[in-house]
Design a protein around this motif. Structure first.
Motif, mmCIF file in Angstrom:
data_model
loop_
_atom_site.group_PDB
_atom_site.id
_atom_site.type_symbol
_atom_site.label_atom_id
_atom_site.label_comp_id
_atom_site.label_asym_id
_atom_site.label_seq_id
_atom_site.Cartn_x
_atom_site.Cartn_y
_atom_site.Cartn_z
ATOM 1 N N GLY A 157 0.810 -1.206 0.000
ATOM 2 C CA GLY A 157 0.000 0.000 0.000
ATOM 3 C C GLY A 157 0.845 1.258 0.000
ATOM 4 N N THR A 158 0.279 2.318 -0.531
ATOM 5 C CA THR A 158 0.964 3.606 -0.653
ATOM 6 C C THR A 158 -0.039 4.731 -0.457
ATOM 7 N N VAL A 159 0.386 5.783 0.238
ATOM 8 C CA VAL A 159 -0.380 7.027 0.250
ATOM 9 C C VAL A 159 0.464 8.112 -0.412
ATOM 10 N N ILE A 160 -0.199 9.006 -1.109
ATOM 11 C CA ILE A 160 0.445 10.157 -1.737
ATOM 12 C C ILE A 160 0.072 11.401 -0.943
ATOM 13 N N LYS A 161 1.109 12.122 -0.502
ATOM 14 C CA LYS A 161 0.896 13.318 0.305
ATOM 15 C C LYS A 161 1.725 14.460 -0.271
ATOM 16 N N GLY A 162 1.444 15.676 0.213
ATOM 17 C CA GLY A 162 2.215 16.819 -0.237
ATOM 18 C C GLY A 162 3.611 16.829 0.358
ATOM 19 N N ALA A 163 4.551 17.325 -0.405
ATOM 20 C CA ALA A 163 5.923 17.479 0.081
ATOM 21 C C ALA A 163 6.075 18.840 0.758
ATOM 22 N N ASP A 164 7.035 18.906 1.672
ATOM 23 C CA ASP A 164 7.400 20.176 2.309
ATOM 24 C C ASP A 164 6.221 20.845 3.007
ATOM 25 N N ILE A 165 5.426 20.046 3.739
ATOM 26 C CA ILE A 165 4.333 20.606 4.529
ATOM 27 C C ILE A 165 4.901 21.200 5.812
ATOM 28 N N ALA A 166 4.592 22.451 6.046
ATOM 29 C CA ALA A 166 5.116 23.123 7.240
ATOM 30 C C ALA A 166 4.479 22.533 8.498
ATOM 31 N N GLU A 167 5.226 22.578 9.599
ATOM 32 C CA GLU A 167 4.719 22.057 10.863
ATOM 33 C C GLU A 167 3.444 22.800 11.264
ATOM 34 N N GLY A 168 2.445 22.029 11.664
ATOM 35 C CA GLY A 168 1.175 22.627 12.064
ATOM 36 C C GLY A 168 0.169 22.732 10.939
ATOM 37 N N GLU A 169 0.626 22.580 9.682
ATOM 38 C CA GLU A 169 -0.289 22.623 8.553
ATOM 39 C C GLU A 169 -0.929 21.254 8.328
ATOM 40 N N ASP A 170 -2.114 21.259 7.719
ATOM 41 C CA ASP A 170 -2.747 20.000 7.337
ATOM 42 C C ASP A 170 -1.885 19.291 6.302
ATOM 43 N N ASP A 171 -1.819 17.962 6.399
ATOM 44 C CA ASP A 171 -1.057 17.157 5.442
ATOM 45 C C ASP A 171 -2.024 16.205 4.751
ATOM 46 N N PRO A 172 -2.749 16.686 3.752
ATOM 47 C CA PRO A 172 -3.807 15.873 3.151
ATOM 48 C C PRO A 172 -3.259 14.658 2.417
ATOM 49 N N VAL A 173 -4.082 13.620 2.342
ATOM 50 C CA VAL A 173 -3.776 12.433 1.552
ATOM 51 C C VAL A 173 -4.455 12.606 0.197
ATOM 52 N N PHE A 174 -3.665 12.678 -0.865
ATOM 53 C CA PHE A 174 -4.200 12.899 -2.204
ATOM 54 C C PHE A 174 -4.601 11.596 -2.890
ATOM 55 N N ALA A 175 -4.000 10.481 -2.451
ATOM 56 C CA ALA A 175 -4.324 9.192 -3.050
ATOM 57 C C ALA A 175 -3.908 8.086 -2.100
ATOM 58 N N VAL A 176 -4.607 6.965 -2.207
ATOM 59 C CA VAL A 176 -4.211 5.761 -1.476
ATOM 60 C C VAL A 176 -4.446 4.568 -2.381
ATOM 61 N N ALA A 177 -3.469 3.666 -2.430
ATOM 62 C CA ALA A 177 -3.593 2.426 -3.185
ATOM 63 C C ALA A 177 -3.214 1.280 -2.261
ATOM 64 N N SER A 178 -3.994 0.205 -2.302
ATOM 65 C CA SER A 178 -3.742 -0.911 -1.394
ATOM 66 C C SER A 178 -4.402 -2.173 -1.914
ATOM 67 N N LEU A 179 -3.829 -3.319 -1.554
ATOM 68 C CA LEU A 179 -4.446 -4.602 -1.820
ATOM 69 C C LEU A 179 -4.675 -5.298 -0.483
ATOM 70 N N LEU A 180 -5.920 -5.691 -0.227
ATOM 71 C CA LEU A 180 -6.308 -6.232 1.072
ATOM 72 C C LEU A 180 -6.970 -7.592 0.917
ATOM 73 N N PRO A 181 -6.243 -8.688 1.211
ATOM 74 C CA PRO A 181 -6.890 -9.998 1.225
ATOM 75 C C PRO A 181 -8.070 -9.997 2.204
ATOM 76 N N LEU A 182 -9.143 -10.676 1.850
ATOM 77 C CA LEU A 182 -10.334 -10.663 2.704
ATOM 78 C C LEU A 182 -10.054 -11.274 4.072
ATOM 79 N N SER A 183 -9.042 -12.123 4.161
ATOM 80 C CA SER A 183 -8.697 -12.740 5.445
ATOM 81 C C SER A 183 -8.197 -11.721 6.464
ATOM 82 N N LEU A 184 -7.850 -10.509 6.027
ATOM 83 C CA LEU A 184 -7.369 -9.480 6.942
ATOM 84 C C LEU A 184 -8.496 -8.851 7.756
ATOM 85 N N PHE A 185 -9.723 -9.009 7.295
ATOM 86 C CA PHE A 185 -10.856 -8.381 7.980
ATOM 87 C C PHE A 185 -11.327 -9.294 9.110
#
Length: 281
Positions: free
Chosen positions: A84-112
């Motif tokens: 899995g991977t999340v894509i976030k902004g680079a060089d986010i200043a301390e105290g600023e929001d760090d949004p997640v722009f994308a997430v990709a993941s593979l989850l076998p059903l046995s994990l639930f």
């Protein structure tokens, strides 16, 4: 680091796997200085607890129309960060929001592990199935050989980043399958945003056939060609436009869809997907 120009984008020159390169920047050649209007830089990371809110927001949008505990699903994704991977902004200043722009993941059903929460999702998905796919989808949802594949993102995310997400996902999955038998699944259920073009937009021949589901993201349209089953449901009061580097003035009735694809066909398709996404840049 990926530098993205809101008016144009550039092809990637370097791959990244978030598991092996935590916080490693994705590299692309910057566009010419005369093209720059607004620069956004991105970095890839493995999912972490601090990303829970951002991941949840993306999944909440992706899971519209079905009954699912999105918070539980988000935490399960974060806990199983090796594929899995999340894509976030680079060089986010301390105290600023760090949004997640994308997430990709593979989850076998046995994990639930929470049976009640998983049964809630299962029942909701089965309620969306047409009679011709109900039995096969029910079998998949009961099988430990099945997995969910998630690729949730902002609709205006640069296409080269989507290409890198697929590269990373394939690399991580191949590695994890060697070390963890839980990831040796046979079938994927891929969630995606989709739409149906109105009748007046279709040619005469296609008007005579049943309306065809098209995906907002072109890579899912490509994967639909090797899918064995498709589930779709309409989303009230939502319109979607195709994701493209070419501006689109049209938007159509929004749907959510699930593609069922054998995992080997998915892995064979990734290189072509990356090539096509790069060609669109």
């Amino acid at each position: 680091m990926i530098t993205h120009n809101n008016e144009s984008s550039t092809s990637s020159s370097e791959e990244v796997s978030s598991s092996d390169n935590e916080g490693a920047p994705m590299q692309v050649d910057p566009p010419a200085a005369t093209e720059l209007t607004h620069i956004v830089e991105f970095e890839a990371y493995p999912p972490a607890d601090e990303d829970w809110s951002g991941v949840r927001a993306l999944l909440d949008s992706l899971f519209q129309g079905i009954s699912v505990d999105v918070g539980y699903f988000s935490q399960t994704l974060i806990d199983n960060y090796k594929v899995g991977t999340v894509i976030k902004g680079a060089d986010i200043a301390e105290g600023e929001d760090d949004p997640v722009f994308a997430v990709a993941s593979l989850l076998p059903l046995s994990l639930f592990k929470d049976k009640s929460k998983f049964d809630q999702l299962t029942s909701s998905l089965l309620a969306k199935c047409e009679s011709d796919v109900l039995a096969s989808v029910e079998k998949l949802l009961k099988s430990k050989d099945s997995a969910f594949l998630i690729n949730a993102k902002f609709s205006n995310l640069p296409l080269q980043i989507t290409a890198q997400l697929y590269k990373a996902l394939k690399m991580e999955l191949i590695t994890e399958r060697k070390e963890n038998p839980e990831y040796n699944v046979k079938n994927l259920m891929i969630f995606g945003k989709s739409y149906v073009e109105p009748e007046e937009r279709r040619n005469k021949k296609s008007r005579l056939a049943a309306p065809k589901i098209k995906f907002q993201s072109s890579e899912l349209d490509s994967l639909s060609e090797v899918a064995t089953d498709l589930i779709s449901w309409k989303i009230k009061d939502e319109t979607l436009a195709p994701v493209s580097n070419t501006p689109c003035d049209n938007a159509w009735q929004g749907y959510r869809s699930i593609l069922v694809i054998p995992i080997e066909k998915f892995l064979k398709s990734v290189d072509k997907i990356v090539e096509n996404l790069s060609a669109e840049v």
